[in-house]
Design an enzyme around this catalytic site. Structure first.
Site, PDB file in Angstrom:
ATOM      1  N   ARG A  89       0.841  -1.185   0.000  1.00 18.62           N
ATOM      2  CA  ARG A  89       0.000   0.000   0.000  1.00 18.62           C
ATOM      3  C   ARG A  89       0.887   1.250   0.000  1.00 18.62           C
ATOM      4  O   ARG A  89       1.975   1.252   0.546  1.00 18.62           O
ATOM      5  CB  ARG A  89      -0.901   0.009   1.232  1.00 18.62           C
ATOM      6  CG  ARG A  89      -2.064  -0.980   1.142  1.00 18.62           C
ATOM      7  CD  ARG A  89      -2.967  -0.898   2.360  1.00 18.62           C
ATOM      8  NE  ARG A  89      -2.317  -1.393   3.550  1.00 18.62           N
ATOM      9  CZ  ARG A  89      -1.764  -0.639   4.494  1.00 18.62           C
ATOM     10  NH1 ARG A  89      -1.814   0.688   4.395  1.00 18.62           N
ATOM     11  NH2 ARG A  89      -1.183  -1.166   5.534  1.00 18.62           N
ATOM     12  N   TYR A 232      -1.476  -3.467  -6.947  1.00 15.19           N
ATOM     13  CA  TYR A 232      -1.273  -4.189  -5.689  1.00 15.19           C
ATOM     14  C   TYR A 232      -2.558  -4.254  -4.851  1.00 15.19           C
ATOM     15  O   TYR A 232      -3.299  -3.266  -4.765  1.00 15.19           O
ATOM     16  CB  TYR A 232      -0.140  -3.541  -4.864  1.00 15.19           C
ATOM     17  CG  TYR A 232      -0.073  -4.147  -3.493  1.00 15.19           C
ATOM     18  CD1 TYR A 232       0.519  -5.391  -3.305  1.00 15.19           C
ATOM     19  CD2 TYR A 232      -0.689  -3.539  -2.399  1.00 15.19           C
ATOM     20  CE1 TYR A 232       0.508  -5.989  -2.061  1.00 15.19           C
ATOM     21  CE2 TYR A 232      -0.706  -4.132  -1.156  1.00 15.19           C
ATOM     22  CZ  TYR A 232      -0.113  -5.360  -0.994  1.00 15.19           C
ATOM     23  OH  TYR A 232      -0.142  -5.964   0.234  1.00 15.19           O
ATOM     24  N   LYS A 241      -9.550  -2.058   1.824  1.00 17.04           N
ATOM     25  CA  LYS A 241      -9.180  -0.938   2.682  1.00 17.04           C
ATOM     26  C   LYS A 241      -9.963   0.322   2.313  1.00 17.04           C
ATOM     27  O   LYS A 241     -10.378   1.096   3.178  1.00 17.04           O
ATOM     28  CB  LYS A 241      -7.681  -0.667   2.579  1.00 17.04           C
ATOM     29  CG  LYS A 241      -6.826  -1.906   2.835  1.00 17.04           C
ATOM     30  CD  LYS A 241      -7.068  -2.495   4.198  1.00 17.04           C
ATOM     31  CE  LYS A 241      -6.091  -3.630   4.480  1.00 17.04           C
ATOM     32  NZ  LYS A 241      -6.292  -4.186   5.819  1.00 17.04           N
ATOM     33  N   HIS A 261     -10.367  -2.503  11.605  1.00 14.97           N
ATOM     34  CA  HIS A 261      -9.279  -3.343  11.097  1.00 14.97           C
ATOM     35  C   HIS A 261      -9.074  -4.507  12.077  1.00 14.97           C
ATOM     36  O   HIS A 261      -8.105  -4.533  12.824  1.00 14.97           O
ATOM     37  CB  HIS A 261      -8.009  -2.485  10.993  1.00 14.97           C
ATOM     38  CG  HIS A 261      -6.912  -3.104  10.177  1.00 14.97           C
ATOM     39  ND1 HIS A 261      -5.586  -2.728  10.331  1.00 14.97           N
ATOM     40  CD2 HIS A 261      -6.922  -4.053   9.208  1.00 14.97           C
ATOM     41  CE1 HIS A 261      -4.842  -3.418   9.485  1.00 14.97           C
ATOM     42  NE2 HIS A 261      -5.612  -4.223   8.794  1.00 14.97           N
ATOM     43  N   SER A 283      -1.253  -3.702  10.233  1.00 14.91           N
ATOM     44  CA  SER A 283      -0.939  -4.649   9.171  1.00 14.91           C
ATOM     45  C   SER A 283       0.336  -5.432   9.500  1.00 14.91           C
ATOM     46  O   SER A 283       1.316  -4.858   9.975  1.00 14.91           O
ATOM     47  CB  SER A 283      -0.743  -3.902   7.852  1.00 14.91           C
ATOM     48  OG  SER A 283      -1.910  -3.180   7.555  1.00 14.91           O
ATOM     49  N   CYS A 285       0.856  -7.662  11.817  1.00 15.42           N
ATOM     50  CA  CYS A 285       1.123  -7.795  13.255  1.00 15.42           C
ATOM     51  C   CYS A 285       0.355  -8.961  13.877  1.00 15.42           C
ATOM     52  O   CYS A 285       0.171  -9.000  15.096  1.00 15.42           O
ATOM     53  CB  CYS A 285       0.806  -6.495  13.979  1.00 15.42           C
ATOM     54  SG  CYS A 285       1.971  -5.188  13.569  1.00 15.42           S
ATOM     55  N   THR A 288      -4.091 -12.454  10.931  1.00 12.94           N
ATOM     56  CA  THR A 288      -4.428 -13.696  10.238  1.00 12.94           C
ATOM     57  C   THR A 288      -4.033 -14.896  11.093  1.00 12.94           C
ATOM     58  O   THR A 288      -4.767 -15.880  11.196  1.00 12.94           O
ATOM     59  CB  THR A 288      -3.754 -13.727   8.849  1.00 12.94           C
ATOM     60  OG1 THR A 288      -4.231 -12.612   8.095  1.00 12.94           O
ATOM     61  CG2 THR A 288      -4.072 -15.003   8.102  1.00 12.94           C
ATOM     62  N   ASP A 308      -9.249  -9.797   8.903  1.00 12.34           N
ATOM     63  CA  ASP A 308      -8.698  -8.468   8.605  1.00 12.34           C
ATOM     64  C   ASP A 308      -9.654  -7.309   8.893  1.00 12.34           C
ATOM     65  O   ASP A 308      -9.225  -6.265   9.338  1.00 12.34           O
ATOM     66  CB  ASP A 308      -8.268  -8.407   7.136  1.00 12.34           C
ATOM     67  CG  ASP A 308      -7.386  -7.191   6.821  1.00 12.34           C
ATOM     68  OD1 ASP A 308      -6.438  -6.931   7.591  1.00 12.34           O
ATOM     69  OD2 ASP A 308      -7.646  -6.498   5.826  1.00 12.34           O
ATOM     70  N   ARG A 400       1.837 -12.200  -0.758  1.00  8.21           N
ATOM     71  CA  ARG A 400       0.508 -12.515  -0.237  1.00  8.21           C
ATOM     72  C   ARG A 400      -0.107 -13.725  -0.921  1.00  8.21           C
ATOM     73  O   ARG A 400       0.250 -14.074  -2.035  1.00  8.21           O
ATOM     74  CB  ARG A 400      -0.415 -11.308  -0.480  1.00  8.21           C
ATOM     75  CG  ARG A 400       0.020 -10.018   0.224  1.00  8.21           C
ATOM     76  CD  ARG A 400      -0.566  -9.927   1.599  1.00  8.21           C
ATOM     77  NE  ARG A 400      -0.043  -8.815   2.387  1.00  8.21           N
ATOM     78  CZ  ARG A 400      -0.605  -8.407   3.527  1.00  8.21           C
ATOM     79  NH1 ARG A 400      -1.691  -8.998   3.986  1.00  8.21           N
ATOM     80  NH2 ARG A 400      -0.072  -7.419   4.221  1.00  8.21           N
TER      81      ARG A 400
HETATM   82  P1  GDP Z   1      -1.650  -9.605   9.755  1.00  9.03           P
HETATM   83  O1  GDP Z   1      -1.102  -8.909   8.585  1.00  9.03           O
HETATM   84  O2  GDP Z   1      -2.014  -8.690  10.880  1.00  9.03           O
HETATM   85  O3  GDP Z   1      -2.768 -10.521   9.389  1.00  9.03           O
HETATM   86  O4  GDP Z   1      -0.466 -10.508  10.349  1.00  9.03           O
HETATM   87  P2  GDP Z   1      -0.089 -12.038  10.100  1.00  9.03           P
HETATM   88  O5  GDP Z   1      -0.931 -12.941  10.942  1.00  9.03           O
HETATM   89  O6  GDP Z   1      -0.061 -12.314   8.642  1.00  9.03           O
HETATM   90  O7  GDP Z   1       1.372 -12.058  10.690  1.00  9.03           O
HETATM   91  C1  GDP Z   1       2.372 -11.178  10.236  1.00  9.03           C
HETATM   92  C2  GDP Z   1       3.715 -11.710  10.648  1.00  9.03           C
HETATM   93  O8  GDP Z   1       3.774 -11.796  12.080  1.00  9.03           O
HETATM   94  C3  GDP Z   1       3.990 -13.103  10.124  1.00  9.03           C
HETATM   95  O9  GDP Z   1       5.325 -13.187   9.697  1.00  9.03           O
HETATM   96  C4  GDP Z   1       3.736 -13.999  11.315  1.00  9.03           C
HETATM   97  O10 GDP Z   1       4.519 -15.169  11.269  1.00  9.03           O
HETATM   98  C5  GDP Z   1       4.131 -13.113  12.496  1.00  9.03           C
HETATM   99  N1  GDP Z   1       3.365 -13.467  13.718  1.00  9.03           N
HETATM  100  C6  GDP Z   1       2.028 -13.621  13.815  1.00  9.03           C
HETATM  101  N2  GDP Z   1       1.655 -13.994  15.070  1.00  9.03           N
HETATM  102  C7  GDP Z   1       2.800 -14.057  15.798  1.00  9.03           C
HETATM  103  C8  GDP Z   1       3.095 -14.396  17.168  1.00  9.03           C
HETATM  104  O11 GDP Z   1       2.217 -14.710  17.978  1.00  9.03           O
HETATM  105  N3  GDP Z   1       4.404 -14.325  17.547  1.00  9.03           N
HETATM  106  C9  GDP Z   1       5.399 -13.990  16.664  1.00  9.03           C
HETATM  107  N4  GDP Z   1       6.647 -13.948  17.120  1.00  9.03           N
HETATM  108  N5  GDP Z   1       5.163 -13.682  15.357  1.00  9.03           N
HETATM  109  C10 GDP Z   1       3.885 -13.722  14.932  1.00  9.03           C
HETATM  110  P1  PGA Z   2      -2.960  -7.258   6.733  1.00  9.04           P
HETATM  111  O1  PGA Z   2      -3.835  -6.727   5.501  1.00  9.04           O
HETATM  112  O2  PGA Z   2      -3.562  -6.465   7.860  1.00  9.04           O
HETATM  113  O3  PGA Z   2      -3.262  -8.709   6.711  1.00  9.04           O
HETATM  114  O4  PGA Z   2      -1.512  -6.955   6.587  1.00  9.04           O
HETATM  115  C1  PGA Z   2      -3.377  -6.001   4.442  1.00  9.04           C
HETATM  116  C2  PGA Z   2      -2.980  -4.596   4.820  1.00  9.04           C
HETATM  117  O5  PGA Z   2      -3.388  -4.126   5.918  1.00  9.04           O
HETATM  118  O6  PGA Z   2      -2.289  -3.981   4.014  1.00  9.04           O
HETATM  119 MN    MN Z   3      -5.106  -5.303   6.985  1.00 10.42          MN
HETATM  120 MN    MN Z   4      -3.678 -10.624   7.523  1.00  8.86          MN
END
Ligand code: GDP
Ligand code: PGA
Ligand code: MN
Ligand code: MN
Length: 618
Positions: A89, A232, A241, A261, A283, A285, A288, A308, A400
């Protein structure tokens, strides 16, 4: 009606068009107007059918945009490689267009609508020449549901169409619900690379068309989105978003609901009781991952509702009801493997679009963290030869996968419940190596809103910029709030007041605290169920907790760590609150609030005062 006025556009001949799939004259007039502006060669009205999917994927394979994966290893799946500069983004190119700048607030890029349209009109003029313009009707949430909303995306990107079919309820059913008396959101997207130049000469297409000039513009007053120059996900799938957060947050404020979010899960205790939890993290963090968590605490079960975005609306019974408005996952690939997120791995067995991951010699995908041992050879996300010792990443850090939620083995049957699920707890979090404890319960709704409003988090690859830099990201909504952030805090406070004792409890979590040696102190992933267990026990009044300056943390022995080895020292550090560094953060909060002037709700200033005095008394 579209707000763009294009009196000086010359139309040589109207674009050839497929049979319109609606008789709604408002839709027809809008599509005609956009076609006159963008001058596509052909208009395709999307019906969301399987045959449409097949035709579009075949076309994109022929164009080189999609590489089909090995049918035996990853059936029905494709790899896309974006332009190397179109991978995330673009927050500095994202605008909220309102009459008054104060309504967009100091955290958004702002433009007056007419001025932005003057900028956009020449960019969109002829931008689809030589291309097909797709008309993509979709519903956010179950079609016709009381919390759902409708939209249409016009796009010249068949890649966007395919992803929209996975991510939304896209097709004829949605179009049929767009009647003259329904509200619907108009979104226009162009990759900004016409195939015919001004002299009428044709230009060769490329695998990933895009433009150096990018604009992602929201017009909340007229419920419109205009996106130019990027293919993207977050910039091109306008349902996500742009609509479900930026535009919807404005609609929600007006109508007394919340567009957030947030992931959404259903939790079942060993006693068989169901709870619903929503969590807002910035994002990349951990949304998922938490949405697909496999509990390591025996007897507990987690089912996935969303990963999300969540829309929250008070229900007839006075509880806060939540839906996932989407129909698919747009998940971060790197770090996703059987050891961290087996549910995601099992979801992406097929029918998945991968973007910017590596291609193995067997015709499957790979990314850092997918397996412990990397393949000996692969083609990296930029299309170059790759070996483990090449010193480069095989997959882009923000690569992704797009997959239908129905393929998730843990999907809750309630995921498509149009009335939503009643929320028991809301979690706020971020990525913090220091300061923020593993889990803290807020002392009140106001304190919870204060916690949400003051979240800071280390920057990730999901947005352009420097990874790791600490920034304020209130409610994980910094890039997504469609109006003044301080007004958004007021709206949250008002929602709490009207929910009264039916309001969900608010907690803060942080899976990312590190020791001095740089390693994560908490195992995370499935072990986050231990934190969820404590949260439920608090909701049930079964755990006492211990009140400290920043909120309520688990009392000694309350957090279930049976079966995992956490050194006592790490446990202490995970919950350590250093008054000096917290007071220093309070000073930064003061500075942060100052930019909003007197729009900062008094309740939040009072929370800051209260926090300071509790910290000073430590
Ligand atoms: P989203 O973008 O908020 O959905 O985040 P994701 O679930 O895709 O996670 C983003 C990154 O954080 C990935 O590389 C995960 O492996 C990592 N991650 C997610 N949960 C944890 C956790 O509980 N501990 C650690 N150390 N890393 C995590
Ligand atoms: P994310 O979603 O929260 O899984 O990273 C896409 C984004 O926020 O850009
Ligand atoms: Mn997001
Ligand atoms: Mn996600």
């Amino acid at each position: 009606m579209t707000v763009i006025d294009t009196p000086d556009v010359t139309i040589n001949s109207a674009a050839a068009t497929g049979e319109p799939t609606t008789g709604n004259s408002e839709v027809l007039a809008w599509v005609t107007k956009i076609a006159e502006l963008t001058q596509p060669e052909y208009i395709h009205w999307c019906d969301g059918s399987q045959s449409e999917w097949s035709a579009l994927t075949e076309e994109l394979v022929a164009a080189g945009t999609l590489t089909p994966l090995n049918k035996n290893l990853r059936p029905g799946s494709f790899l896309a490689r974006s332009h190397p500069a179109d991978v995330a983004r673009v927050e500095d190119r994202t605008f909220i267009c309102t009459e008054h700048q104060a309504d967009a607030g100091p955290t958004n890029n702002w433009s007056e609508p007419a001025a932005m349209l003057e900028t956009l009109t020449p960019l969109f003029r002829g931008s689809m020449r030589g291309r097909t313009m797709y008309v993509v009707p979709f519903s956010m949430g179950p079609v016709g549901g009381p919390i759902s909303q409708l939209g249409i995306q016009i796009t010249d990107s068949p890649y966007a169409v395919l992803n929209m079919r996975i991510m939304t309820r896209m097709g004829q059913d949605a179009m049929d619900h767009i009647t003259p008396d329904t509200e619907w959101v108009r979104t226009v997207h162009s990759v900004g690379m016409p195939l015919v130049n001004d002299a009428g000469e044709s230009i060769d297409d490329v695998e990933w068309p895009c433009n150096d000039t990018k604009y992602i513009c929201q017009f909340p007053d007229t419920l419109e989105v205009w996106s130019f120059g990027s293919g993207y996900g977050g910039n091109a799938l306008l349902s996500k978003k742009c609509f479900a957060l930026r535009i919807a947050s404005v609609m929600a404020r007006k109508d007394g609901w919340l567009a957030e979010h947030m992931l959404l899960i259903k939790l079942t205790s060993p006693a068989g009781k169901d709870y619903h939890v929503a969590a807002a993290f910035p994002s990349a963090c951990g949304k998922t991952n938490l949405a697909m968590l496999r509990p390591t605490v025996p007897g507990w079960n987690v089912e996935t509702i969303g990963d999300d975005i969540a829309w929250l609306r008070p229900g007839p019974d006075g509880t806060l009801r939540a839906i996932n408005p989407e129909a698919g996952f747009f998940g971060v690939a790197p770090g996703t493997g059987y050891s961290t997120n087996p549910v995601a791995m099992d979801s992406i067995w097929g029918n998945t679009i991968f973007t910017n991951v590596a291609l193995t010699d067997e015709g499957d995908v790979w990314w850092e963290g997918m397996t412990e041992t990397p393949p000996a050879h692969a083609i990296d996300w930029e299309g170059n030869e790759w070996t483990p010792d090449s010193g480069r990443l095989a997959a882009h850090p923000n690569s992704r996968f797009t997959v239908p939620i129905t393929q998730c083995p843990t999907v809750a049957q309630e995921w498509s419940e149009s009335e939503g699920v009643p929320l028991d707890a809301i979690l706020f979090g971020g990525r913090r190596a220091t300061n923020v404890p593993l889990v803290t319960e807020s002392l009140s709704w106001e304190h919870g809103v204060f916690i949400g409003a003051t979240v800071s988090s280390e920057k990730t690859a999901a947005q352009e910029g420097t990874v790791g830099e600490l920034r304020r990201d209130p409610f994980g909504m910094l890039p997504f709030c469609g109006y003044n952030m301080a007004d958004y805090w007021s709206h949250w406070l008002e929602m709490g007041e009207s929910l009264g004792d039916k309001a969900p409890r608010i907690f803060q979590v942080n899976w990312f605290r590190k020791g001095d040696d740089g390693r994560f102190l908490w195992p995370g992933f499935g072990d986050n169920s231990r934190v969820l267990e404590w949260i439920v026990r608090r909701v049930e009044g079964e755990a006492e907790g211990q009140e400290i300056a920043v909120g309520r943390i688990p009392a000694a022995g309350e957090l279930n760590v049976e079966g995992i080895e956490i050194p006592a020292q790490d446990m202490t550090e995970l919950f350590d609150v250093n008054p000096q560094s917290w007071l220093a953060e309070c000073d930064l909060t003061d500075e942060y609030f100052a930019q909003f002037g007197d729009r900062v709700p008094a309740a939040l200033s009072e929370q800051l005062t209260g926090l300071r005095s509790r910290l000073s008394a430590m």
